[in-house]
Design a protein around this motif. Structure first.
Motif, PDB file in Angstrom:
ATOM      1  N   HIS A  77      11.317  13.797 -19.906  1.00 60.97           N
ATOM      2  CA  HIS A  77      11.638  12.630 -20.725  1.00 60.97           C
ATOM      3  C   HIS A  77      11.722  11.376 -19.847  1.00 60.97           C
ATOM      4  O   HIS A  77      12.555  10.504 -20.069  1.00 60.97           O
ATOM      5  CB  HIS A  77      12.928  12.850 -21.515  1.00 60.97           C
ATOM      6  N   GLY A  78      10.847  11.331 -18.847  1.00 62.16           N
ATOM      7  CA  GLY A  78      10.787  10.178 -17.966  1.00 62.16           C
ATOM      8  C   GLY A  78      11.828  10.155 -16.867  1.00 62.16           C
ATOM      9  O   GLY A  78      11.860   9.210 -16.066  1.00 62.16           O
TER      10      GLY A  78
ATOM     11  N   ASN B 260       0.832  -1.210   0.000  1.00 64.42           N
ATOM     12  CA  ASN B 260       0.000   0.000   0.000  1.00 64.42           C
ATOM     13  C   ASN B 260       0.864   1.255   0.000  1.00 64.42           C
ATOM     14  O   ASN B 260       0.580   2.227  -0.718  1.00 64.42           O
ATOM     15  CB  ASN B 260      -0.933  -0.001   1.210  1.00 64.42           C
ATOM     16  N   HIS B 261       1.914   1.248   0.808  1.00 65.65           N
ATOM     17  CA  HIS B 261       2.812   2.411   0.873  1.00 65.65           C
ATOM     18  C   HIS B 261       3.506   2.627  -0.466  1.00 65.65           C
ATOM     19  O   HIS B 261       3.554   3.758  -0.978  1.00 65.65           O
ATOM     20  CB  HIS B 261       3.849   2.181   1.981  1.00 65.65           C
ATOM     21  N   LEU B 262       4.036   1.567  -1.044  1.00 68.56           N
ATOM     22  CA  LEU B 262       4.755   1.696  -2.315  1.00 68.56           C
ATOM     23  C   LEU B 262       3.811   2.081  -3.452  1.00 68.56           C
ATOM     24  O   LEU B 262       4.206   2.838  -4.345  1.00 68.56           O
ATOM     25  CB  LEU B 262       5.491   0.402  -2.637  1.00 68.56           C
ATOM     26  N   THR B 263       2.596   1.585  -3.426  1.00 67.90           N
ATOM     27  CA  THR B 263       1.626   1.959  -4.464  1.00 67.90           C
ATOM     28  C   THR B 263       1.304   3.451  -4.378  1.00 67.90           C
ATOM     29  O   THR B 263       1.215   4.144  -5.407  1.00 67.90           O
ATOM     30  CB  THR B 263       0.360   1.117  -4.334  1.00 67.90           C
ATOM     31  N   ARG B 264       1.132   3.949  -3.156  1.00 62.30           N
ATOM     32  CA  ARG B 264       0.897   5.388  -2.984  1.00 62.30           C
ATOM     33  C   ARG B 264       2.083   6.189  -3.524  1.00 62.30           C
ATOM     34  O   ARG B 264       1.911   7.210  -4.203  1.00 62.30           O
ATOM     35  CB  ARG B 264       0.667   5.687  -1.499  1.00 62.30           C
ATOM     36  N   MET B 265       3.286   5.727  -3.238  1.00 58.23           N
ATOM     37  CA  MET B 265       4.489   6.411  -3.705  1.00 58.23           C
ATOM     38  C   MET B 265       4.574   6.397  -5.226  1.00 58.23           C
ATOM     39  O   MET B 265       4.863   7.428  -5.865  1.00 58.23           O
ATOM     40  CB  MET B 265       5.723   5.727  -3.106  1.00 58.23           C
ATOM     41  N   VAL B 266       4.325   5.250  -5.829  1.00 51.38           N
ATOM     42  CA  VAL B 266       4.420   5.132  -7.284  1.00 51.38           C
ATOM     43  C   VAL B 266       3.333   5.961  -7.958  1.00 51.38           C
ATOM     44  O   VAL B 266       3.572   6.608  -8.995  1.00 51.38           O
ATOM     45  CB  VAL B 266       4.355   3.649  -7.701  1.00 51.38           C
ATOM     46  N   ASP B 267       2.138   5.975  -7.395  1.00 51.74           N
ATOM     47  CA  ASP B 267       1.065   6.813  -7.948  1.00 51.74           C
ATOM     48  C   ASP B 267       1.468   8.283  -7.912  1.00 51.74           C
ATOM     49  O   ASP B 267       1.197   9.039  -8.860  1.00 51.74           O
ATOM     50  CB  ASP B 267      -0.230   6.605  -7.157  1.00 51.74           C
ATOM     51  N   PHE B 268       2.104   8.694  -6.834  1.00 58.82           N
ATOM     52  CA  PHE B 268       2.594  10.072  -6.730  1.00 58.82           C
ATOM     53  C   PHE B 268       3.646  10.347  -7.802  1.00 58.82           C
ATOM     54  O   PHE B 268       3.590  11.374  -8.502  1.00 58.82           O
ATOM     55  CB  PHE B 268       3.166  10.300  -5.332  1.00 58.82           C
ATOM     56  N   LEU B 269       4.592   9.448  -7.960  1.00 59.89           N
ATOM     57  CA  LEU B 269       5.666   9.655  -8.924  1.00 59.89           C
ATOM     58  C   LEU B 269       5.150   9.712 -10.352  1.00 59.89           C
ATOM     59  O   LEU B 269       5.673  10.461 -11.189  1.00 59.89           O
ATOM     60  CB  LEU B 269       6.707   8.539  -8.793  1.00 59.89           C
ATOM     61  N   ARG B 270       4.120   8.940 -10.656  1.00 66.05           N
ATOM     62  CA  ARG B 270       3.591   8.920 -12.022  1.00 66.05           C
ATOM     63  C   ARG B 270       2.914  10.240 -12.390  1.00 66.05           C
ATOM     64  O   ARG B 270       2.748  10.545 -13.573  1.00 66.05           O
ATOM     65  CB  ARG B 270       2.631   7.756 -12.199  1.00 66.05           C
TER      66      ARG B 270
ATOM     67  N   ALA C 114      11.282   6.013 -19.130  1.00 64.97           N
ATOM     68  CA  ALA C 114      12.508   6.769 -18.843  1.00 64.97           C
ATOM     69  C   ALA C 114      13.445   6.750 -20.053  1.00 64.97           C
ATOM     70  O   ALA C 114      13.909   5.697 -20.481  1.00 64.97           O
ATOM     71  CB  ALA C 114      13.202   6.177 -17.627  1.00 64.97           C
ATOM     72  N   GLU C 115      13.726   7.924 -20.594  1.00 63.67           N
ATOM     73  CA  GLU C 115      14.546   8.047 -21.805  1.00 63.67           C
ATOM     74  C   GLU C 115      16.018   8.231 -21.419  1.00 63.67           C
ATOM     75  O   GLU C 115      16.564   9.336 -21.448  1.00 63.67           O
ATOM     76  CB  GLU C 115      14.045   9.210 -22.655  1.00 63.67           C
ATOM     77  N   TRP C 116      16.667   7.109 -21.115  1.00 61.62           N
ATOM     78  CA  TRP C 116      18.064   7.159 -20.710  1.00 61.62           C
ATOM     79  C   TRP C 116      18.948   7.696 -21.831  1.00 61.62           C
ATOM     80  O   TRP C 116      19.895   8.454 -21.590  1.00 61.62           O
ATOM     81  CB  TRP C 116      18.522   5.773 -20.272  1.00 61.62           C
TER      82      TRP C 116
END
Length: 446
Positions: free
Chosen positions: A124-125, A108-118, A188-190
């Motif tokens: 360029h990612g 749940n914590h990581l999903t909240r974090m990933v949703d925020f990051l998205r 992510a465009e490395w």
């Protein structure tokens, strides 16, 4: 050393600030020093208490790691760190595996974090060094550093890919988490950071300032992970020539000299700050990892031994240095922030340096841990583990913590104890292909 100082010395004016603490999210634990703990119990205590930084002190909206516990004009509780969050994600994996938090709570914590990051600012990612933990907007690291930071982003993805491999159950919640991580990974465009196809990666790009920071990422330092991930990208990879002509091509890449009768294959004389041998190797397993340039176990172990031996010999006569008290790396110090090393030594010892070296020098790191806890504990032991640094010559003991110093303590102690993070990260099929592409060998490669 100019490459490293040019980035981290910017924090000198920002990170130290006032000593008032940001409001905490949980009651303080019992801070009494417990006597006569077994080695295993002491490691448990240090890992678990340090983990509180990334759980109890996580930003309440984003769930990301706050840059530091220091409150100042910049670190006002809203600034979250991209790279430090990557280290914190790996710490959450450790906490889940050891039962300090439930698997559902971690997901749940990581999903909240990933949703925020998205939804947060990215270019360029690629993410900026700092974000506002509530709004997701870029917090400039400096006047022109207000866009993509490919090195900080690499440390974030080091953690995200490790979590993707760990949370592998076939239920809807973990499948969703893995999918969201994969979407960001593929976006992510490395290769964008080769600056129109040059054979080197550039650290920064800004929509306002373009490439004007003009900072090439060349080795040897903490940035190996950046090139490994860039080569491993399933969608925007770099070619091997970028690694060979960029990373492995500088006047301070090869060394091959000896210091205190210890050979140093790569890098600056005496090895530089110890985070060089730690940040990329939270996930990359150096055991048996080799390419045409080095044996990375030899590189990292010898770097650590040189750093320790310098502290034992203590040529500048600083108070406290000994076989029990060693470790020079980047951290807060009595007059700001600095990248401490044998060639830049002002008397400041940083606990993360010796503790994050546990896989390389377990007996010596345990010796330092016992000194830090039993002898110096009343001055540096806190609700989030050890405070950032101390300088006994200056009678200075930090009251603050930094995410990039706390995270490696948890992760590298765990790699010493179980190899958990190494095994997870090295199991990524993309990482295996990227390492093969760059002609690495490793027992993990199939």
């Amino acid at each position: 050393m100019k490459q490293i100082i040019s980035i981290i010395c910017l924090i000198c004016l920002l990170a130290f600030g006032g000593q008032a603490q940001v409001k905490k999210t949980a009651a303080k634990p019992d801070l009494r020093i417990r006597q006569n703990l077994s080695d295993s119990a002491l490691l448990d205590l240090v890992q678990q208490q340090t983990f509180r930084y990334f759980w109890d002190f996580a930003h309440p909206v984003s769930g990301m790691a706050r840059e530091g516990s220091n409150e100042s004009a910049v670190f006002n509780g809203e600034v979250v760190t991209t790279g430090g969050t990557g280290f914190g994600i790996m710490a959450i994996v450790v906490a889940t595996e050891r039962g300090w938090i439930t698997r559902d709570a971690a997901v749940n914590h990581l999903t909240r974090m990933v949703d925020f990051l998205r939804k947060a600012d990215a270019y360029h990612g690629i993410f900026p060094h700092w974000l506002n933990g509530t709004t997701g907007k870029t917090v400039p690291f400096s006047r022109k550093d207000d866009g993509a930071d490919i090195v900080e982003t690499s440390f974030l993805f080091e953690g995200l890919l490790t979590a993707r491999q760990y949370f592998n159950h076939s239920n809807a919640q973990e499948e969703e988490l893995r999918n969201k991580i994969n979407w960001m990974w593929r976006e992510a465009e490395w290769d964008w950071h080769t600056r129109d196809g040059r054979n080197v990666l550039y650290w920064h790009w800004s929509p306002n300032n373009g490439w004007s920071m003009n900072h090439e990422v060349r080795g040897w330092n903490e940035c190996l992970m950046t090139y490994i991930l860039a080569a491993s990208s399933p969608t925007y990879p770099i070619q091997p020539a970028v690694y060979r002509q960029g990373w492995a091509n500088s006047n301070y890449f090869r060394n091959d000299r000896t210091f205190f009768d210890i050979k140093l294959p790569l890098g600056f004389d005496y090895g530089g700050p110890l985070f060089f041998s730690q940040y990329s190797f939270l996930g990359l397993d150096p055991r048996g990892l080799k390419d045409r340039y080095a044996d990375y176990w030899e590189q990292n172990r010898n770097h650590t031994l040189i750093n320790r031996e310098y502290c034992i010999r203590n040529p500048k006569g600083f108070k406290g240095y000994s076989a029990d008290c060693w470790g020079l790396t980047a951290s807060d110090t009595y007059n700001g922030y600095d990248a401490h090393s044998p060639t830049n030594d002002h008397g400041t010892i940083t606990p993360t340096a010796a503790l994050s070296a546990f896989p390389y020098t377990p007996e010596y790191s345990m010796q330092a841990l016992k000194h830090f806890y039993y002898q110096l504990g009343p001055k540096i032991w806190s609700e989030y583990g050890f405070t950032d640094a101390f300088n006994e010559s200056q009678q200075w003991y930090a009251k603050t913590h930094l995410a990039i110093d706390q995270g490696p303590i948890i992760v590298m102690i765990e790699n010493y104890r179980s190899g958990l993070l190494w095994n997870l990260f090295m199991s990524c099929p993309e990482i295996q292909q990227g390492l093969k592409k760059l002609d690495f060998t490793s027992p993990h490669l199939k």
